[in-house]
Design a protein around this motif. Sequence first.
Motif, PDB file in Angstrom:
ATOM      1  N   UNK A  99       0.901  -1.186  -0.061  1.00 27.75           N
ATOM      2  CA  UNK A  99       0.051   0.004  -0.100  1.00 27.75           C
ATOM      3  C   UNK A  99       0.865   1.267   0.068  1.00 27.75           C
ATOM      4  N   UNK A 100       0.568   2.243  -0.824  1.00 29.82           N
ATOM      5  CA  UNK A 100       1.478   3.509  -0.906  1.00 29.82           C
ATOM      6  C   UNK A 100       0.469   4.537  -0.610  1.00 29.82           C
ATOM      7  N   UNK A 101       0.860   5.352   0.213  1.00 32.01           N
ATOM      8  CA  UNK A 101       0.036   6.616   0.647  1.00 32.01           C
ATOM      9  C   UNK A 101       0.344   7.633  -0.645  1.00 32.01           C
ATOM     10  N   UNK A 102      -0.557   7.958  -1.408  1.00 28.27           N
ATOM     11  CA  UNK A 102      -0.177   8.641  -2.716  1.00 28.27           C
ATOM     12  C   UNK A 102      -0.959   9.794  -2.878  1.00 28.27           C
ATOM     13  N   UNK A 103       0.081  10.919  -3.315  1.00 28.75           N
ATOM     14  CA  UNK A 103      -0.421  12.264  -3.848  1.00 28.75           C
ATOM     15  C   UNK A 103      -1.365  11.621  -5.066  1.00 28.75           C
TER      16      UNK A 103
END
Length: 153
Positions: A99-103
């Motif tokens: 999981x990548x907390x993404x802009x």
Amino acid sequence: MSAEQRLADLGIELPDVVPPVASYVPAVRSGQYVYTSGQLPMAEGALRATGKVGDGDDLVDPARAKDLARTCALNALAAVRSLTGSLDTVTRVVKVVGFVASDPSFTGQPGVINGASDVLGEVFGEPHARSAVGVAVLPLDAPVEVEIVVELA
């Protein structure tokens, strides 16, 4: 060559298991499989970075996030070893979920999660199934989180 020997040859020392930050355990064994909880990029009791991943001055650089995903994978291996006593009992990594907390404009999640996949490939030598998912936010404002499923002999 055994997984433990490959770790030594690569100069990788697994960290201590990261204590849970909520109501869960770091890993659970079910039959021939170990499932880890989502592992954050914790090192020496602290989150190595916070924020969203993307290209911008106030964002976590994708290359840095890839390194953080590697840390998550090593934390996951530590959780597996805590149940099995040795990574030599692992026959393969079956699945990686990252999981990548993404802009909102960032679409490079697969490249970030390569940080986890690459180190797991170095240790176990086989490809695995994988998902790389962009999300709005992760626990403690972590930029990345990784969970794995391994099969045991």
